[in-house]
Design a protein around this motif. Structure first.
Motif, mmCIF file in Angstrom:
data_model
loop_
_atom_site.group_PDB
_atom_site.id
_atom_site.type_symbol
_atom_site.label_atom_id
_atom_site.label_comp_id
_atom_site.label_asym_id
_atom_site.label_seq_id
_atom_site.Cartn_x
_atom_site.Cartn_y
_atom_site.Cartn_z
ATOM 1 N N UNK A 1 0.869 -1.175 0.000
ATOM 2 C CA UNK A 1 0.000 0.000 0.000
ATOM 3 C C UNK A 1 0.904 1.223 0.000
ATOM 4 N N UNK A 2 0.898 1.963 -1.115
ATOM 5 C CA UNK A 2 1.832 3.082 -1.297
ATOM 6 C C UNK A 2 1.110 4.417 -1.121
ATOM 7 N N UNK A 3 1.600 5.212 -0.179
ATOM 8 C CA UNK A 3 1.034 6.518 0.114
ATOM 9 C C UNK A 3 2.003 7.615 -0.285
ATOM 10 N N UNK A 4 1.458 8.737 -0.698
ATOM 11 C CA UNK A 4 2.271 9.923 -0.985
ATOM 12 C C UNK A 4 1.820 11.044 -0.072
ATOM 13 N N UNK A 5 2.745 11.579 0.708
ATOM 14 C CA UNK A 5 2.482 12.723 1.574
ATOM 15 C C UNK A 5 3.015 13.981 0.895
ATOM 16 N N UNK A 6 2.135 14.935 0.605
ATOM 17 C CA UNK A 6 2.538 16.227 0.028
ATOM 18 C C UNK A 6 2.389 17.266 1.133
ATOM 19 N N UNK A 7 3.488 17.629 1.753
ATOM 20 C CA UNK A 7 3.493 18.486 2.929
ATOM 21 C C UNK A 7 4.795 19.296 2.963
ATOM 22 N N UNK A 8 4.687 20.627 3.029
ATOM 23 C CA UNK A 8 5.887 21.464 2.984
ATOM 24 C C UNK A 8 6.449 21.793 4.359
ATOM 25 N N UNK B 1 4.105 1.716 2.470
ATOM 26 C CA UNK B 1 5.260 2.458 1.966
ATOM 27 C C UNK B 1 4.855 3.920 1.804
ATOM 28 N N UNK B 2 5.667 4.824 2.381
ATOM 29 C CA UNK B 2 5.326 6.245 2.370
ATOM 30 C C UNK B 2 6.397 7.044 1.640
ATOM 31 N N UNK B 3 5.980 7.835 0.651
ATOM 32 C CA UNK B 3 6.860 8.773 -0.037
ATOM 33 C C UNK B 3 6.459 10.181 0.378
ATOM 34 N N UNK B 4 7.412 11.115 0.316
ATOM 35 C CA UNK B 4 7.136 12.484 0.773
ATOM 36 C C UNK B 4 7.680 13.497 -0.221
ATOM 37 N N UNK C 1 5.182 16.585 -6.232
ATOM 38 C CA UNK C 1 4.133 15.587 -6.057
ATOM 39 C C UNK C 1 3.564 15.130 -7.389
ATOM 40 N N UNK C 2 3.386 16.083 -8.302
ATOM 41 C CA UNK C 2 2.901 15.762 -9.643
ATOM 42 C C UNK C 2 3.887 14.853 -10.376
ATOM 43 N N UNK C 3 5.160 15.169 -10.265
ATOM 44 C CA UNK C 3 6.194 14.362 -10.917
ATOM 45 C C UNK C 3 6.170 12.941 -10.379
ATOM 46 N N UNK C 4 6.004 12.806 -9.074
ATOM 47 C CA UNK C 4 5.946 11.481 -8.456
ATOM 48 C C UNK C 4 4.724 10.700 -8.958
ATOM 49 N N UNK C 5 3.580 11.344 -8.989
ATOM 50 C CA UNK C 5 2.348 10.662 -9.386
ATOM 51 C C UNK C 5 2.342 10.274 -10.858
ATOM 52 N N UNK C 6 3.065 11.025 -11.675
ATOM 53 C CA UNK C 6 3.127 10.712 -13.094
ATOM 54 C C UNK C 6 4.277 9.768 -13.438
ATOM 55 N N UNK C 7 4.996 9.329 -12.438
ATOM 56 C CA UNK C 7 6.090 8.399 -12.645
ATOM 57 C C UNK C 7 5.587 6.979 -12.817
ATOM 58 N N UNK C 8 6.515 6.054 -12.843
ATOM 59 C CA UNK C 8 6.174 4.653 -13.094
ATOM 60 C C UNK C 8 5.549 3.981 -11.880
ATOM 61 N N UNK C 9 5.809 4.510 -10.696
ATOM 62 C CA UNK C 9 5.350 3.879 -9.467
ATOM 63 C C UNK C 9 3.898 4.255 -9.161
ATOM 64 N N UNK C 10 3.076 3.252 -8.897
ATOM 65 C CA UNK C 10 1.666 3.488 -8.595
ATOM 66 C C UNK C 10 1.502 4.021 -7.179
#
Length: 230
Positions: free
Chosen positions: A6-13, A38-41, A48-57
């Motif tokens: 389960x992959x999460x993305x945290x967008x926080x400055x 799994x958490x990405x930040x 965040x946009x670059x991460x979401x448009x990458x190969x990783x779901x």
């Protein structure tokens, strides 16, 4: 992506908020999720946009409303325009009921006040958001398939043309990659009357299905019942 992840993305400055939220996520024990977390930040919408448009779901996004490029409800609106298929939980330090209602109306799965958040509340919000999004996707697929069936029936005059067009159309809708319609010939043997591809390797498996295995066990039946790929 592995099925057990389960992959999460945290967008926080804000570094302090990010550290705290990641610490809460780390504390979620194995009973909170059936998958490995799994958490990405990232610190802004651009990364965040670059991460979401990458190969990783990415399965879910934790989105702070106040970021360098955008603030308030406009942050969520921009996100939903770009990534309306990704479930998002909004994070904010503002405790306003109006903002809470607005975020849900704009498409967020949930709204969390960073000043009141804790491990249990965050875990519950993630579980509910994932379950809610799964139900929404099922409903969306049902509606898409209903419209597709209507289009096929209107455009086709014979049973043969309906079946062929239906198979070709259904694979245009996620998550289906192959479709077929089978039946029995005059000798009682199983035959494929129509399929989306005549040379698909899965046709061999269809024709070799054990008729005594039970109707509900056939992949086509389970896919139709559950609205999920098999």
């Amino acid at each position: 992506m592995a099925e057990d992840e389960l992959r999460l993305l945290l967008i926080e400055d804000n570094d302090s908020d990010a550290v705290l939220i990641k610490k809460y996520l780390e504390r979620l024990d194995d009973t909170s999720f059936s998958k490995d977390l799994f958490v990405s930040h990232t610190y802004n919408l651009s990364s965040g946009t670059k991460h979401l448009r990458g190969d990783e779901t990415t399965d879910l996004v934790l989105l702070d409303l106040d970021l360098p490029e955008s603030s308030g409800i406009d942050t969520l609106r921009w996100f939903m325009i770009e990534f309306d298929d990704v479930p998002v939980i909004v994070l904010t330090g503002i405790d306003e009921k109006k903002t809470d209602i607005k975020t849900i109306r704009e498409g967020a799965q949930d709204y969390l006040n960073k000043n009141k958040i804790d491990t249990e509340g965050l875990g519950q919000a993630i579980r509910y958001a994932m379950a809610r999004r799964k139900r929404e996707r099922k409903s969306e697929r049902r509606e898409d398939l209903r419209k597709m069936i209507q289009e096929v029936l209107i455009a086709s005059a014979t049973r043969e043309s309906i079946e062929k067009r239906f198979c070709r159309k259904i694979v245009q809708h996620e998550p289906y990659a192959f479709a077929w319609i089978s039946g029995s010939n005059t000798e009682g043997d199983s035959v494929v009357r129509a399929s989306s591809k005549t040379d698909h390797v899965y046709l061999d498996n269809v024709l070799s299905c054990d008729a005594t295995a039970g109707f509900d066990t056939e992949p086509s039946v389970r896919a139709a019942q559950d609205m999920e790929p098999v």
